[in-house]
Write a protein that holds these residues in place. Structure first.
Motif, short mmCIF file in Angstrom:
data_model
loop_
_atom_site.label_atom_id
_atom_site.label_comp_id
_atom_site.label_asym_id
_atom_site.label_seq_id
_atom_site.Cartn_x
_atom_site.Cartn_y
_atom_site.Cartn_z
N PRO A 186 7.50 2.97 -0.24
CA PRO A 186 7.94 2.02 -1.27
C PRO A 186 6.98 1.96 -2.45
O PRO A 186 5.78 2.24 -2.32
N THR A 187 7.54 1.56 -3.60
CA THR A 187 6.71 1.38 -4.79
C THR A 187 6.30 -0.08 -4.98
O THR A 187 5.41 -0.36 -5.78
N PHE A 188 6.96 -0.99 -4.26
CA PHE A 188 6.66 -2.41 -4.38
C PHE A 188 6.60 -3.04 -2.99
O PHE A 188 7.15 -2.50 -2.03
N LYS A 189 5.91 -4.17 -2.92
CA LYS A 189 5.95 -5.01 -1.73
C LYS A 189 6.67 -6.30 -2.08
O LYS A 189 6.62 -6.77 -3.22
N MET A 190 7.31 -6.87 -1.05
CA MET A 190 8.07 -8.10 -1.25
C MET A 190 7.79 -9.05 -0.09
O MET A 190 7.58 -8.62 1.04
N ALA A 191 7.83 -10.36 -0.39
CA ALA A 191 7.64 -11.37 0.65
C ALA A 191 8.34 -12.65 0.23
O ALA A 191 8.39 -12.98 -0.96
N ARG A 219 11.41 -0.91 -1.86
CA ARG A 219 10.60 -1.66 -0.90
C ARG A 219 10.93 -1.17 0.51
O ARG A 219 11.98 -0.55 0.73
N ASP A 220 10.05 -1.43 1.43
CA ASP A 220 10.30 -1.10 2.84
C ASP A 220 11.02 -2.29 3.46
O ASP A 220 10.48 -3.39 3.52
N TYR A 221 12.25 -2.06 3.91
CA TYR A 221 13.04 -3.16 4.48
C TYR A 221 12.47 -3.67 5.79
O TYR A 221 12.74 -4.81 6.18
#
Length: 634
Positions: A186-191, A219-221
């Protein structure tokens, strides 16, 4: 918030410092780099949703080679960088808020979609569902199927047992967040992020590397799952994988599986000769229950504390067995060492499979023993479960499953579904066990709603000893009834598929039934079936279960302890089945084992129940009780 935190906040006049004090743990657990914290604070405070200044949503049409037809081409979405210059991961500005389009609890989803047409319309657009000219229920059904490719989840704190707030929250991000695609790189992280002052949840996203204009945002699901086979299974809602080559058979795990993540007990290696209960005075019993059931047998008397008791009967989980036989004093307890092997939902199927023969039949896909539903631990056997699900699909067998949390009761967070995507995503809300749903269950007519409803049963067993096994069953039983006509449809309708919905805020009448009230209408509705035959098969299944549980020492089985006695409530269903000659019969299916049940309703119907239990458990006294108590093993 704690008084300490409030006191600390009062010493901080800077709003940013207050933000960090309240949200520090959340920021750390979400692995948000500290360089973004100030920007995040400002955007949350001012509700700045500026992702549109840096990104663009693009519709991607996919042309399939060699095919010409009138059907629209498959399409997908993606998000790309669209700003002057590049996005630099070390630039503190590049953390962005994502709004949540819909937040709900699972059992409320259909109600929201029905009552809020604009929500239904937005979900159709977000999920690319064509609703033109279709019935509302059909459209909502499709949303409820498709939404598991878009859902995410979180829970808020620890709430009092029995309240609606304890259930996990599910949310679907807005169109921007929902269009961000998966990547293993992934190019981004999400939370998800809960902003304290507004008690509002958002999602936040930040880059993990520098990106040029036009590069895709991904993002990595499933960022917390690294095991290759489990990743394949968990990515099935978005990427097809064939797991049929994975074995769905379930060899018994090693002993450390039974003891992992559980509070260890202290059990003496050897207990000297246990003297008989006193005969020169009454036996003192401490019933540690909120509403103490009535024990009227003249051989016993009630006391207020465990210190003065000969027998402690408690609803609290007990671990210190050494304390029951110290300093020359002996005290009985209503629990057995390692009884979690049958009372914890993920361990019970492992124990019960010992009573079977050769695992799952590869031709019929039926499990063994017949009284145990095929069950998978979704924390440790997810790839095996998916393989079994796919094999059932291949054979055209029904694939309805009931998912239960390991550690909750009262039907909390229970799901009935045939949607594999839903099953996989639900594992994100906590550890679950998946049990094959009893589709062809025995029903009973409920006159007050003029419907044939699902029923389940509770039988009480009295365990006096593990080695040798001394086991009794209380022949009277209780019955719980469903609240709507039973049918293998509308799996999100809890009133149709669950008999107990006490945790949920439904205004329904929940009348119980007991032995005689059930047997007569059951035999009238099924004249080819005698209850005595069904009863015998139930008692046989109960005996086999306890034989399996006592066949190995702790932690993989029940522990033998001379000062232990117990009453277990066994929940079961009845299933229509056929024998080799094609004749139908009723097959009991054991569902759960409960320790320290609430006896209040039982005592109203059978006031002698506790007297009967104590007589056989402590004196092996069956005289005058033969019609109510049956010996299963002695």
């Amino acid at each position: 918030m704690s008084s300490t935190a409030e006191a600390n906040m009062s010493r901080h006049s800077n709003p940013y410092d207050e933000f960090i004090l309240v949200h520090h743990l959340q920021l750390q657990n979400s692995c948000v780099p500290q360089l973004y914290w100030k920007t995040l604070f400002n955007k949350l405070k001012d509700e700045v949703f500026d992702a549109g200044n840096a990104f663009q949503i693009q519709l991607v049409e996919h042309e399939e080679e060699g095919e010409e037809n009138d059907e629209p081409s498959p399409r997908s979405w993606r998000v790309v960088v669209n700003c002057e210059g590049r996005i630099k991961s070390m630039d503190e500005r590049h953390i962005y808020l994502i709004d949540h389009a819909w937040t709900y609890r699972q059992h409320e989803a259909r109600q929201y979609l029905t009552q809020v047409p604009s929500l239904k319309d937005r979900m159709c657009l977000l999920m690319d569902i064509d609703s033109d000219g279709r019935e509302e229920k059909e459209v909502i059904d499709e949303i409820l199927q498709e939404m598991w490719r878009f859902n995410n989840t979180y829970s808020i704190g620890n709430y009092e047992l029995g309240t609606n707030e304890r259930l996990p929250l599910w949310y679907i991000m807005d169109e921007f967040g929902s269009r961000i695609q998966h990547s293993d790189m992934p190019t981004f992280k999400m939370a998800p992020f809960l902003y304290g002052p507004q008690q509002t949840a958002f999602s936040i996203i930040w880059p993990v590397r520098d990106l040029e204009n036009g590069e895709e945002v991904t993002r990595d699901y499933i960022p917390n799952i690294q095991h290759p086979e489990r990743r394949k299974a968990m990515l099935l809602p978005w990427i097809h994988h064939d797991l049929r080559e994975t074995s769905y058979q379930q060899p018994e795990p090693k002993d450390d599986f039974f003891s992992a993540h559980r509070i260890m007990e202290t059990v003496p290696e050897k207990v000297g000769p246990v003297p008989p209960l006193p005969s020169d005075r009454k036996v003192r019993v401490c019933l540690d229950y909120p509403k103490a059931p009535e024990l009227t047998d003249p051989r016993f008397e009630m006391v207020d504390t465990g210190e003065e008791a000969d027998i402690i009967w408690t609803r609290q989980s007990f671990k210190d067995y050494c304390s029951l036989c110290s300093d020359g004093k002996f005290c009985y307890i209503n629990q057995f060492p390692s009884e979690q092997c049958i009372t914890v939902k993920d361990l019970l199927p492992v124990i019960c499979r010992r009573a079977g023969t050769n695992g799952i039949n590869s031709e019929t896909l039926e499990g063994s023993p017949r009284w145990l539903p095929v069950s998978y631990n979704l924390n440790t056997e997810l790839d095996k479960f998916v393989s079994y699900f796919q094999h059932r699909e291949d054979k055209g067998l029904d694939n309805v499953w009931i998912l239960k949390p390991w550690n909750l009761s009262n039907s909390a967070d229970v799901t009935v579904t045939n949607n594999l995507n839903q099953i996989l995503r639900i594992t994100e809300s906590g550890p679950k066990i998946a049990c094959k749903y009893v589709s062809d269950c025995v029903t009973i007519h409920r006159a007050d709603i003029a419907s044939d409803v699902k029923v389940d049963f509770r039988f009480l067993t009295f365990l006096a000893s593990v080695n040798p096994l001394k086991l009794y069953v209380y022949k009277p039983f209780s019955v719980r009834r469903g609240h709507k006509q039973y049918a293998l449809t509308d799996f999100d309708d809890l009133l149709r598929h669950l008999t107990y919905v006490g945790l949920y805020e439904f205004n329904v009448y929940r009348p119980g039934m007991y032995t005689e009230q059930f047997i007569e209408p059951f035999e009238a509705e099924n004249p080819d079936i005698k209850w005595s035959t069904v009863e015998e098969s139930i008692h046989r299944a109960l005996l086999e279960m306890f034989q399996a549980a006592s066949s190995k020492p702790p932690p993989a089985g029940l522990g033998d302890f001379p000062l232990s006695r117990a009453i277990y409530g066994i929940d079961l269903l009845l299933k229509w089945d056929k024998n080799e000659r094609g004749e139908r019969f009723v097959q009991p299916i054991i569902s759960e084992v409960n320790f320290a049940c609430d006896y209040t309703s039982w005592m109203e119907e059978y006031p002698e129940m506790l007297n009967d239990a104590f007589s056989v458990l402590f004196y092996e006294d069956l005289e005058g009780r033969e019609e109510r108590v049956k010996v299963l093993a002695s």
